[in-house]
Design a protein around this motif. Structure first.
Motif, PDB file in Angstrom:
ATOM      1  N   HIS A 140       0.741  -1.142   0.024  1.00 34.56           N
ATOM      2  CA  HIS A 140       0.038  -0.171   0.189  1.00 34.56           C
ATOM      3  C   HIS A 140       0.847   1.230  -0.098  1.00 34.56           C
ATOM      4  CE1 HIS A 140      -2.995   3.044   0.809  1.00 34.56           C
ATOM      5  NE2 HIS A 140      -2.190   3.317   2.189  1.00 34.56           N
ATOM      6  N   GLN A 141       0.611   2.088  -0.973  1.00 35.58           N
ATOM      7  CA  GLN A 141       1.254   3.446  -1.022  1.00 35.58           C
ATOM      8  C   GLN A 141       0.304   4.536  -1.083  1.00 35.58           C
ATOM      9  OE1 GLN A 141       5.286   3.639  -1.757  1.00 35.58           O
ATOM     10  NE2 GLN A 141       4.587   2.397  -0.285  1.00 35.58           N
ATOM     11  N   GLU A 142       0.590   5.580  -0.228  1.00 38.37           N
ATOM     12  CA  GLU A 142      -0.066   6.842  -0.440  1.00 38.37           C
ATOM     13  C   GLU A 142      -0.205   7.410  -2.000  1.00 38.37           C
ATOM     14  OE1 GLU A 142      -3.067   9.341   0.576  1.00 38.37           O
ATOM     15  OE2 GLU A 142      -2.456   7.325   1.899  1.00 38.37           O
ATOM     16  N   CYS A 143       0.977   7.485  -2.404  1.00 37.01           N
ATOM     17  CA  CYS A 143       1.352   7.975  -3.491  1.00 37.01           C
ATOM     18  C   CYS A 143       2.388   7.440  -4.478  1.00 37.01           C
ATOM     19  CB  CYS A 143       1.614   9.529  -3.373  1.00 37.01           C
ATOM     20  SG  CYS A 143       1.641  10.548  -4.944  1.00 37.01           S
ATOM     21  N   VAL A 144       2.191   7.305  -5.524  1.00 33.60           N
ATOM     22  CA  VAL A 144       3.197   6.622  -6.658  1.00 33.60           C
ATOM     23  C   VAL A 144       3.308   8.033  -7.500  1.00 33.60           C
ATOM     24  CG1 VAL A 144       3.840   4.982  -8.538  1.00 33.60           C
ATOM     25  CG2 VAL A 144       2.764   4.137  -6.445  1.00 33.60           C
ATOM     26  N   ILE A 145       4.745   8.390  -7.767  1.00 34.21           N
ATOM     27  CA  ILE A 145       5.130   9.555  -8.724  1.00 34.21           C
ATOM     28  C   ILE A 145       5.788   8.635 -10.043  1.00 34.21           C
ATOM     29  CG2 ILE A 145       6.230  11.600  -9.218  1.00 34.21           C
ATOM     30  CD1 ILE A 145       6.064  12.040  -6.022  1.00 34.21           C
ATOM     31  N   VAL A 146       5.228   8.947 -10.976  1.00 30.90           N
ATOM     32  CA  VAL A 146       5.840   8.376 -12.090  1.00 30.90           C
ATOM     33  C   VAL A 146       6.622   9.424 -12.883  1.00 30.90           C
ATOM     34  CG1 VAL A 146       5.522   7.057 -14.481  1.00 30.90           C
ATOM     35  CG2 VAL A 146       3.886   6.873 -12.604  1.00 30.90           C
ATOM     36  N   GLY A 147       7.968   9.150 -12.780  1.00 33.26           N
ATOM     37  CA  GLY A 147       9.051  10.082 -13.396  1.00 33.26           C
ATOM     38  C   GLY A 147       9.923  10.775 -12.282  1.00 33.26           C
ATOM     39  N   GLY A 148      11.103  10.657 -12.507  1.00 33.60           N
ATOM     40  CA  GLY A 148      12.238  11.205 -11.516  1.00 33.60           C
ATOM     41  C   GLY A 148      13.020  12.478 -12.056  1.00 33.60           C
ATOM     42  N   GLY A 149      12.279  13.268 -12.871  1.00 27.01           N
ATOM     43  CA  GLY A 149      12.890  14.429 -13.451  1.00 27.01           C
ATOM     44  C   GLY A 149      12.561  15.547 -12.278  1.00 27.01           C
ATOM     45  N   ILE A 150      12.717  16.766 -12.925  1.00 28.45           N
ATOM     46  CA  ILE A 150      12.414  17.939 -12.122  1.00 28.45           C
ATOM     47  C   ILE A 150      11.155  17.912 -11.439  1.00 28.45           C
ATOM     48  CG2 ILE A 150      12.357  20.496 -12.088  1.00 28.45           C
ATOM     49  CD1 ILE A 150      14.524  20.710 -14.408  1.00 28.45           C
ATOM     50  N   HIS A 151      10.264  17.996 -12.079  1.00 28.41           N
ATOM     51  CA  HIS A 151       8.702  17.944 -11.414  1.00 28.41           C
ATOM     52  C   HIS A 151       8.592  16.536 -10.704  1.00 28.41           C
ATOM     53  CE1 HIS A 151       8.483  20.307 -15.352  1.00 28.41           C
ATOM     54  NE2 HIS A 151       7.776  21.138 -14.281  1.00 28.41           N
ATOM     55  N   GLY A 152       8.888  15.545 -11.050  1.00 28.55           N
ATOM     56  CA  GLY A 152       8.471  14.401 -10.034  1.00 28.55           C
ATOM     57  C   GLY A 152       9.304  14.642  -8.706  1.00 28.55           C
ATOM     58  N   THR A 164       0.035  -1.008  -5.147  1.00 27.03           N
ATOM     59  CA  THR A 164      -1.178  -0.448  -5.305  1.00 27.03           C
ATOM     60  C   THR A 164      -1.221   0.689  -4.519  1.00 27.03           C
ATOM     61  OG1 THR A 164      -1.752  -1.664  -3.177  1.00 27.03           O
ATOM     62  CG2 THR A 164      -2.519  -2.745  -5.194  1.00 27.03           C
ATOM     63  N   THR A 165      -1.899   1.798  -4.888  1.00 30.96           N
ATOM     64  CA  THR A 165      -1.731   3.039  -4.410  1.00 30.96           C
ATOM     65  C   THR A 165      -3.162   3.943  -4.341  1.00 30.96           C
ATOM     66  OG1 THR A 165      -0.305   5.348  -4.506  1.00 30.96           O
ATOM     67  CG2 THR A 165      -1.136   3.929  -6.501  1.00 30.96           C
ATOM     68  N   ALA A 166      -3.093   4.950  -3.306  1.00 29.93           N
ATOM     69  CA  ALA A 166      -4.235   5.963  -3.393  1.00 29.93           C
ATOM     70  C   ALA A 166      -4.144   6.966  -4.516  1.00 29.93           C
ATOM     71  CB  ALA A 166      -4.743   6.473  -1.930  1.00 29.93           C
ATOM     72  N   ASN A 167      -2.880   7.433  -5.102  1.00 35.77           N
ATOM     73  CA  ASN A 167      -2.879   8.458  -5.910  1.00 35.77           C
ATOM     74  C   ASN A 167      -1.754   8.127  -6.702  1.00 35.77           C
ATOM     75  OD1 ASN A 167      -4.635  10.546  -4.428  1.00 35.77           O
ATOM     76  ND2 ASN A 167      -3.274   9.768  -2.723  1.00 35.77           N
ATOM     77  N   VAL A 168      -1.835   8.792  -8.030  1.00 36.41           N
ATOM     78  CA  VAL A 168      -0.686   8.542  -9.048  1.00 36.41           C
ATOM     79  C   VAL A 168      -0.448   9.731  -9.660  1.00 36.41           C
ATOM     80  CG1 VAL A 168      -0.193   7.558 -11.147  1.00 36.41           C
ATOM     81  CG2 VAL A 168      -1.300   6.288  -9.543  1.00 36.41           C
ATOM     82  N   VAL A 169       0.852  10.424  -9.717  1.00 32.12           N
ATOM     83  CA  VAL A 169       1.095  11.518 -10.231  1.00 32.12           C
ATOM     84  C   VAL A 169       1.872  11.204 -11.552  1.00 32.12           C
ATOM     85  CG1 VAL A 169       2.491  13.679 -10.086  1.00 32.12           C
ATOM     86  CG2 VAL A 169       1.191  12.953  -7.943  1.00 32.12           C
ATOM     87  N   LEU A 170       1.475  11.581 -12.757  1.00 29.28           N
ATOM     88  CA  LEU A 170       2.379  11.548 -13.910  1.00 29.28           C
ATOM     89  C   LEU A 170       3.294  12.725 -13.961  1.00 29.28           C
ATOM     90  CD1 LEU A 170      -0.230   9.979 -16.354  1.00 29.28           C
ATOM     91  CD2 LEU A 170       1.558   8.832 -15.109  1.00 29.28           C
ATOM     92  N   ALA A 171       4.440  12.559 -13.766  1.00 30.21           N
ATOM     93  CA  ALA A 171       5.540  13.870 -14.104  1.00 30.21           C
ATOM     94  C   ALA A 171       6.411  13.585 -15.030  1.00 30.21           C
ATOM     95  CB  ALA A 171       6.242  13.743 -12.735  1.00 30.21           C
ATOM     96  N   LEU A 172       5.660  13.037 -16.179  1.00 29.46           N
ATOM     97  CA  LEU A 172       6.465  12.545 -17.541  1.00 29.46           C
ATOM     98  C   LEU A 172       6.661  14.043 -18.396  1.00 29.46           C
ATOM     99  CD1 LEU A 172       4.114   9.658 -18.205  1.00 29.46           C
ATOM    100  CD2 LEU A 172       6.407   9.469 -17.036  1.00 29.46           C
ATOM    101  N   GLY A 173       8.048  13.998 -19.130  1.00 32.54           N
ATOM    102  CA  GLY A 173       8.067  14.845 -20.038  1.00 32.54           C
ATOM    103  C   GLY A 173       7.234  14.568 -21.267  1.00 32.54           C
ATOM    104  N   HIS A 174       7.014  15.770 -21.869  1.00 35.19           N
ATOM    105  CA  HIS A 174       6.207  15.662 -23.067  1.00 35.19           C
ATOM    106  C   HIS A 174       6.724  15.473 -24.598  1.00 35.19           C
ATOM    107  CE1 HIS A 174       6.977  19.743 -24.344  1.00 35.19           C
ATOM    108  NE2 HIS A 174       6.906  20.151 -23.278  1.00 35.19           N
TER     109      HIS A 174
END
Length: 182
Positions: A11-23, A150-160
């Motif tokens: 269980h995760q509270e949040c998963v951030i996809v992308g480890g660049g500046i924004h993530g 599994t997570t409650a929240n997902v943040v997509l921090a992907l370059g475009h």
């Protein structure tokens, strides 16, 4: 967590996809707001956070950032300026006409590393690639190359990549139908 792989069903509270500046910025902000390291994961395929940004900036010969010195990973808008002053690197804050000074790439990256180290953000980095995101009841299931989470929240921090797009693996209609998305 780096390289260990998430535990299936963890269980995760949040998963951030992308480890660049924004993530990395979002991870720092969440950690500062009180989310625990045990319930936050930044999934990025590179060995360390900001690796793709660093590589791309060096590849195109970036010497200074186009953003001013108040745009960085820290929580205090003037922490990069203070970082430069404390280390005698004020000359790396490049003056511009009618706009605040811009940091050299080297200064920005050194400051970013100090924020990552001070906040121990690398500890929540999972070196993996996200292959799919779907629903698992009222939670999201993030399929990575090291296992599902599994997570409650997902943040997509992907370059475009030059254009705005959803990643090929994103089943947007299915994600929109998750019960928690309004």
């Amino acid at each position: 967590m780096d390289g260990d792989g998430p535990i299936a069903g963890q269980h995760q509270e949040c998963v951030i996809v992308g480890g660049g500046i924004h993530g990395t910025y979002v991870a720092r902000d969440l950690l500062d707001s009180g989310i625990s390291e045990e319930t936050l994961t930044v999934v990025d395929p590179h060995e360390q956070l900001l690796a793709a940004f660093r590589q791309n900036a060096h590849a195109c010969g970036t010497e200074t950032l186009r953003s001013s010195f108040v745009h960085h990973l820290g929580s205090d808008p003037f922490s990069l300026e203070a970082f430069a002053t404390e280390r005698g690197r004020e000359d790396e804050l490049v003056a511009t006409v009618d706009y605040p000074a811009r940091p050299s790439l080297s200064l920005f990256l050194d400051h970013a590393e100090s924020v990552i180290d001070d906040r121990e953000i690398e500890a929540v980095h999972e070196q993996a690639t996200v292959e799919a995101i779907g629903c698992d009841g009222d939670r999201y299931r993030v399929e990575t190359t090291t296992g599902p989470v599994t997570t409650a929240n997902v943040v997509l921090a992907l370059g475009h990549g030059g254009r705005y797009r959803y990643p090929e693996w994103a089943d947007i209609e299915r994600v929109r139908n998750c019960s928690q998305i309004q």
